[in-house]
Write a protein that holds these residues in place. Structure first.
Motif, mmCIF file in Angstrom:
data_model
loop_
_atom_site.group_PDB
_atom_site.id
_atom_site.type_symbol
_atom_site.label_atom_id
_atom_site.label_comp_id
_atom_site.label_asym_id
_atom_site.label_seq_id
_atom_site.Cartn_x
_atom_site.Cartn_y
_atom_site.Cartn_z
ATOM 1 N N ALA A 1 -64.031 61.392 -16.831
ATOM 2 C CA ALA A 1 -64.864 60.446 -16.075
ATOM 3 C C ALA A 1 -63.998 59.581 -15.159
ATOM 4 C CB ALA A 1 -65.670 59.569 -17.034
ATOM 5 N N THR A 2 -62.842 59.168 -15.648
ATOM 6 C CA THR A 2 -61.926 58.367 -14.841
ATOM 7 C C THR A 2 -61.424 59.154 -13.635
ATOM 8 O OG1 THR A 2 -61.233 57.142 -16.805
ATOM 9 C CG2 THR A 2 -59.760 57.050 -14.908
ATOM 10 N N ILE A 3 -61.113 60.419 -13.848
ATOM 11 C CA ILE A 3 -60.662 61.280 -12.755
ATOM 12 C C ILE A 3 -61.774 61.448 -11.722
ATOM 13 C CG2 ILE A 3 -59.985 63.643 -12.159
ATOM 14 C CD1 ILE A 3 -58.574 63.683 -14.974
ATOM 15 N N LEU A 4 -62.970 61.680 -12.181
ATOM 16 C CA LEU A 4 -64.104 61.841 -11.258
ATOM 17 C C LEU A 4 -64.330 60.562 -10.455
ATOM 18 C CD1 LEU A 4 -66.309 63.733 -10.258
ATOM 19 C CD2 LEU A 4 -67.762 62.898 -12.108
ATOM 20 N N PHE A 5 -64.287 59.427 -11.122
ATOM 21 C CA PHE A 5 -64.432 58.154 -10.411
ATOM 22 C C PHE A 5 -63.301 57.980 -9.397
ATOM 23 C CE2 PHE A 5 -63.761 53.608 -9.817
ATOM 24 C CZ PHE A 5 -65.031 53.205 -9.428
ATOM 25 N N GLY A 6 -62.101 58.376 -9.771
ATOM 26 C CA GLY A 6 -60.965 58.296 -8.854
ATOM 27 C C GLY A 6 -61.167 59.128 -7.604
ATOM 28 N N MET A 7 -61.829 60.277 -7.753
ATOM 29 C CA MET A 7 -62.128 61.101 -6.579
ATOM 30 C C MET A 7 -63.063 60.370 -5.631
ATOM 31 S SD MET A 7 -62.649 64.853 -8.167
ATOM 32 C CE MET A 7 -61.534 65.525 -9.369
ATOM 33 N N TRP A 8 -64.062 59.705 -6.178
ATOM 34 C CA TRP A 8 -64.993 58.928 -5.360
ATOM 35 C C TRP A 8 -64.320 57.684 -4.793
ATOM 36 C CZ3 TRP A 8 -69.456 60.503 -3.437
ATOM 37 C CH2 TRP A 8 -70.086 61.593 -4.034
ATOM 38 N N ALA A 9 -63.295 57.179 -5.478
ATOM 39 C CA ALA A 9 -62.607 55.970 -5.030
ATOM 40 C C ALA A 9 -61.815 56.192 -3.748
ATOM 41 C CB ALA A 9 -61.688 55.448 -6.138
ATOM 42 N N ILE A 10 -61.679 57.428 -3.344
ATOM 43 C CA ILE A 10 -61.030 57.722 -2.065
ATOM 44 C C ILE A 10 -61.866 57.166 -0.909
ATOM 45 C CG2 ILE A 10 -60.355 59.611 -0.526
ATOM 46 C CD1 ILE A 10 -59.738 61.233 -3.102
ATOM 47 N N ILE A 11 -63.175 57.075 -1.100
ATOM 48 C CA ILE A 11 -64.063 56.617 -0.027
ATOM 49 C C ILE A 11 -63.753 55.181 0.397
ATOM 50 C CG2 ILE A 11 -66.468 56.150 0.594
ATOM 51 C CD1 ILE A 11 -67.184 58.601 -1.204
ATOM 52 N N PRO A 12 -63.632 54.205 -0.502
ATOM 53 C CA PRO A 12 -63.272 52.857 -0.043
ATOM 54 C C PRO A 12 -61.920 52.812 0.680
ATOM 55 C CG PRO A 12 -64.161 52.733 -2.245
ATOM 56 C CD PRO A 12 -63.981 54.197 -1.931
ATOM 57 N N TYR A 13 -60.969 53.614 0.230
ATOM 58 C CA TYR A 13 -59.677 53.651 0.912
ATOM 59 C C TYR A 13 -59.835 54.206 2.323
ATOM 60 C CZ TYR A 13 -54.732 54.284 1.842
ATOM 61 O OH TYR A 13 -53.480 54.221 2.396
#
Length: 112
Positions: free
Chosen positions: A57-69
């Motif tokens: 789940a953390t990895i998946l969230f990290g993938m989505w966290a690319i969007i704010p960057y």
């Protein structure tokens, strides 16, 4: 001891960025923050303390966290044409904050 290692890793990253920013390949300084130094630490801690499902789940969230960057980079690219550097950076951070807040809100609703 673990906290000291994390602090040293952070200091090494900052020094490397400073050194690279002064070379003719200065643009590489933009790649260094993307090295997964802190992601490695976070993934190790989550994986060892919370288990593999939490890590997934953390990895998946990290993938989505690319969007704010990406929003940060795009807005900074836009703002540096119309503002001085510091206000442009502050505006880009504000854009990142909105995008991150939106991501967290949507993620929380999706995984509630």
């Amino acid at each position: 001891m673990a906290l000291l290692i994390k602090a040293i890793l952070g200091a090494v990253v900052v020094l490397l960025i400073g050194i690279l920013a002064k070379t003719r390949n200065y643009y590489l300084a933009g790649l260094i923050p993307l090295f997964p130094t802190f992601a490695l630490i976070a993934h190790y801690i989550v994986g060892s303390e919370r288990g593999m499902e939490a890590l997934r789940a953390t990895i998946l969230f990290g993938m989505w966290a690319i969007i704010p960057y990406f929003v940060y980079l795009l807005s900074l690219w836009y703002f540096i044409n119309m503002m001085r550097l510091v206000p442009a950076l502050m505006a880009a951070v504000a854009c990142w904050s909105v995008a991150a807040w939106l991501l967290i809100t949507l993620w929380s609703k999706w995984h509630a």
